[in-house]
Design a protein around this motif. Structure first.
Motif, PDB file in Angstrom:
ATOM      1  N   SER A 220      52.463  42.838  34.419  1.00  0.00           N
ATOM      2  CA  SER A 220      53.759  43.519  34.460  1.00  0.00           C
ATOM      3  C   SER A 220      53.859  44.550  33.345  1.00  0.00           C
ATOM      4  N   ALA A 221      53.390  44.206  32.150  1.00  0.00           N
ATOM      5  CA  ALA A 221      53.412  45.151  31.027  1.00  0.00           C
ATOM      6  C   ALA A 221      52.624  46.405  31.369  1.00  0.00           C
ATOM      7  N   ARG A 222      51.491  46.245  32.029  1.00  0.00           N
ATOM      8  CA  ARG A 222      50.705  47.409  32.442  1.00  0.00           C
ATOM      9  C   ARG A 222      51.487  48.276  33.436  1.00  0.00           C
ATOM     10  N   ALA A 223      52.230  47.624  34.318  1.00  0.00           N
ATOM     11  CA  ALA A 223      53.001  48.366  35.324  1.00  0.00           C
ATOM     12  C   ALA A 223      54.115  49.184  34.685  1.00  0.00           C
ATOM     13  N   PHE A 224      54.641  48.703  33.551  1.00  0.00           N
ATOM     14  CA  PHE A 224      55.750  49.410  32.893  1.00  0.00           C
ATOM     15  C   PHE A 224      55.272  50.427  31.856  1.00  0.00           C
ATOM     16  N   THR A 225      53.968  50.621  31.728  1.00  0.00           N
ATOM     17  CA  THR A 225      53.491  51.692  30.839  1.00  0.00           C
ATOM     18  C   THR A 225      53.999  53.033  31.371  1.00  0.00           C
ATOM     19  N   GLY A 226      54.378  53.904  30.440  1.00  0.00           N
ATOM     20  CA  GLY A 226      54.918  55.210  30.844  1.00  0.00           C
ATOM     21  C   GLY A 226      56.421  55.237  31.001  1.00  0.00           C
ATOM     22  N   TRP A 227      57.069  54.074  30.984  1.00  0.00           N
ATOM     23  CA  TRP A 227      58.542  54.029  31.012  1.00  0.00           C
ATOM     24  C   TRP A 227      59.018  54.298  29.577  1.00  0.00           C
ATOM     25  N   GLN A 228      59.387  55.515  29.299  1.00  0.00           N
ATOM     26  CA  GLN A 228      59.758  55.932  27.943  1.00  0.00           C
ATOM     27  C   GLN A 228      60.913  56.924  28.013  1.00  0.00           C
ATOM     28  N   TYR A 229      61.476  57.226  26.866  1.00  0.00           N
ATOM     29  CA  TYR A 229      62.489  58.292  26.842  1.00  0.00           C
ATOM     30  C   TYR A 229      61.946  59.482  26.069  1.00  0.00           C
ATOM     31  N   ASP A 230      62.418  60.652  26.444  1.00  0.00           N
ATOM     32  CA  ASP A 230      61.936  61.899  25.874  1.00  0.00           C
ATOM     33  C   ASP A 230      62.396  62.035  24.429  1.00  0.00           C
ATOM     34  N   GLY A 231      61.483  62.445  23.547  1.00  0.00           N
ATOM     35  CA  GLY A 231      61.801  62.560  22.123  1.00  0.00           C
ATOM     36  C   GLY A 231      62.732  63.702  21.787  1.00  0.00           C
ATOM     37  N   LYS A 232      62.947  64.623  22.730  1.00  0.00           N
ATOM     38  CA  LYS A 232      63.833  65.760  22.474  1.00  0.00           C
ATOM     39  C   LYS A 232      65.183  65.601  23.170  1.00  0.00           C
ATOM     40  N   THR A 233      65.144  65.121  24.403  1.00  0.00           N
ATOM     41  CA  THR A 233      66.403  64.983  25.161  1.00  0.00           C
ATOM     42  C   THR A 233      66.985  63.582  25.056  1.00  0.00           C
ATOM     43  N   TYR A 234      66.157  62.601  24.674  1.00  0.00           N
ATOM     44  CA  TYR A 234      66.566  61.204  24.581  1.00  0.00           C
ATOM     45  C   TYR A 234      67.047  60.656  25.921  1.00  0.00           C
ATOM     46  N   GLN A 235      66.475  61.193  26.989  1.00  0.00           N
ATOM     47  CA  GLN A 235      66.725  60.692  28.335  1.00  0.00           C
ATOM     48  C   GLN A 235      65.440  60.058  28.867  1.00  0.00           C
ATOM     49  N   TYR A 236      65.609  59.130  29.819  1.00  0.00           N
ATOM     50  CA  TYR A 236      64.432  58.468  30.403  1.00  0.00           C
ATOM     51  C   TYR A 236      63.526  59.498  31.057  1.00  0.00           C
ATOM     52  N   SER A 237      62.221  59.324  30.840  1.00  0.00           N
ATOM     53  CA  SER A 237      61.243  60.237  31.425  1.00  0.00           C
ATOM     54  C   SER A 237      59.948  59.467  31.654  1.00  0.00           C
ATOM     55  N   PHE A 238      59.544  59.311  32.922  1.00  0.00           N
ATOM     56  CA  PHE A 238      58.290  58.612  33.204  1.00  0.00           C
ATOM     57  C   PHE A 238      57.115  59.451  32.735  1.00  0.00           C
ATOM     58  N   ARG A 239      56.281  58.873  31.867  1.00  0.00           N
ATOM     59  CA  ARG A 239      55.132  59.592  31.308  1.00  0.00           C
ATOM     60  C   ARG A 239      53.865  59.196  32.064  1.00  0.00           C
ATOM     61  N   GLU A 240      53.456  60.058  32.972  1.00  0.00           N
ATOM     62  CA  GLU A 240      52.293  59.786  33.809  1.00  0.00           C
ATOM     63  C   GLU A 240      51.043  59.557  32.974  1.00  0.00           C
TER      64      GLU A 240
END
Length: 492
Positions: A220-240
């Motif tokens: 499950s932890a591997r599946a949630f990799t890339g679930w982060q927020y943007d360091g400039k906008t502070y909004q959720y952004s999936f990081r491929e």
């Protein structure tokens, strides 16, 4: 017991659990309503969503070199030469310390404003059911970070979906900067997977212990990799680029799973609906789970696709919800206790910060849970120290700390009363609370007896000694202060 009285008991119980209490006038107006009609009314009054918007500065911007607070720091510039370089370094260090101090001051102010805003909303809103469930989700998705714009956003997600769809709320909660930061998913990437969020997602937020394996946590932890927020906008952004796109085996199913897939598979398991129903049962019905009733609740939640409204309707309209063993048996949380007092007696605070002091004294400060599991609740709210504070607090707020004695006072009692009256001015200055007890009394139906007032104020059945004491109270105000200062008033 006449049907009218029975119905009044049911309605009072309903408002104590689905809200923060009912006024005598509303109880009188609704005493002939069937339970179903009252439940519909509670939902109708809670349809509207009103977000809290008191925090409008993101203090994390400072750490990324943005000038939000820098303009408030007045320091001298650097100098040339080696000694000048040293002085410049000292100035930079001082500037850094001053900025940190200003950030902390801002955060302290934001925490206070956010706490008071929610306490005020709960104490005044007609949307009692929405706020009561927002309080439930606040503890269910326990979270504590120093950025109170993030905490405000998380709280508004709880409020927005409090009566909506659990899957939608769960997904949005998992993508908030607050939760991504709190459970370290911001640093969860394919090179260094972090299991914190994946573990708590299953253990505390959805399916519960015993229904997953350590392998499920890792995958499950591997599946949630890339679930982060943007360091400039502070909004959720999936990081491929941070996401592990390899195959994963979760709950025995293999595929190139992402976080959304994990959530879907967890919700497909009936154990999740049972885990959530057991938690809601303890919040609204009884500390002691009834597995038959919990299965009924879980069936409704599961079949509806995790819709919260029919789930709640099942509880609030069930015959077992109104059985005697489920009335007056739950300990009010500190927040429920304070909000209930505020609503009953129309209390306002010239120094609202005292509400946070009260919360701290009683052991529940909003937005500051003890850990990721939240407040344990139930009988854990009460110990010898907290009970003493609970019994003193109503008289402190309603009458500057004085509880009147009935009948002729002994010399010792007279000395105590005299000493307490001297302290009243000090208490009034510190607490600065204004209660409109006369407004409460004016809302009582004509010819309401003192014994009936006691029955209204206390959820557990009133014992004969309490009725006798009520009858001997010199006036209604004294009676109300005595009743709110009893152990029985701590129950709902």
């Amino acid at each position: 017991m006449p049907d009218r009285v029975k119905n009044s008991v049911k309605l009072k119980h309903l408002y104590a659990r689905a809200g923060f209490g009912i006024t005598p006038a509303d109880l009188k107006n609704q005493e002939h309503w069937p339970v179903g009609k009252t439940v519909r009314s509670l939902f109708e009054s809670s349809e509207r969503f009103s977000p809290i918007t008191v925090v409008n500065e993101n203090t994390d911007l400072v750490y990324n070199g943005q000038p939000m607070m820098a303009a408030n720091v007045n320091m001298t510039g650097g100098m040339t030469g080696s000694s000048g370089g040293m002085m410049a370094s000292q100035a930079d260090a001082m500037r850094s310390e001053e900025t940190k101090r200003l950030i902390q001051e801002t955060r302290n102010r934001q925490e206070r404003d956010l706490n008071i805003a929610w306490m005020t909303l709960m104490s005044t809103t007609q949307a009692q059911l929405r706020e009561k469930m927002t309080l439930f989700w606040h503890n269910h998705f326990s979270c504590r970070v120093g950025n109170f714009m993030y905490m405000q956003d998380l709280n508004n997600i709880h409020r927005k979906h409090a009566l909506g769809n659990f899957k939608t709320m769960l997904t949005e909660v998992a993508q908030t900067p607050a939760m991504l930061q709190f459970l370290n998913n911001q640093s969860n990437n394919k090179v260094h997977p972090n299991e914190n969020f994946a573990r708590e997602l299953m253990e505390l937020f959805t399916i519960g212990r015993g229904n997953y394996t350590e392998q499920d946590v890792r995958e499950s932890a591997r599946a949630f990799t890339g679930w982060q927020y943007d360091g400039k906008t502070y909004q959720y952004s999936f990081r491929e680029k941070s996401h592990d796109d390899g195959t994963k085996t979760f709950f025995g199913k293999t595929g190139n799973w992402r976080g959304e897939d994990i959530i879907n598979m967890i919700l497909e398991r009936k154990e999740t609906a049972q885990f959530l129903s057991r938690k809601l049962y303890r919040y609204l019905v009884n500390d002691v789970p009834d597995e038959v009733h919990i299965r009924e609740m879980a069936d409704v939640l599961y079949r509806s696709g995790y819709e919260i409204k029919p789930w709640l309707e099942k509880v609030l309209t069930a015959g077992w919800f109104y059985e005697p063993q489920n009335i007056g048996n739950l300990v009010k949380s500190p927040v429920e206790f304070l909000v209930g007092l505020n609503r009953q007696f129309y209390i306002t605070y010239e120094n609202p910060g005292v509400l946070i002091q009260f919360q701290r004294t009683l052991g529940q400060v909003l937005f500051n849970p003890p850990n990721v599991a939240g407040w344990p609740g139930g009988r854990n709210w009460i110990d010898s120290s907290s009970l003493m504070h609970r019994l003193k607090m109503p008289s402190l707020i309603l009458n500057a700390g004085l509880i009147e004695f009935a009948g002729k006072a002994t010399p010792e009692e007279e000395a105590y009363i005299a000493a307490m009256r001297k302290q009243q001015d000090s208490v009034i200055k510190r607490v600065q609370a204004k209660a409109d007890i006369n407004k409460f009394i004016a809302g009582l139906p004509p010819k309401t007896s003192k014994e009936e007032i006691a029955g209204f104020m206390l959820e557990p059945p009133v014992n004969p000694s309490m009725l006798a004491e009520a009858a001997n109270s010199p006036d209604i105000k004294t009676l109300l202060i005595r009743l709110t200062s009893t152990p029985e008033y701590q129950l709902c």
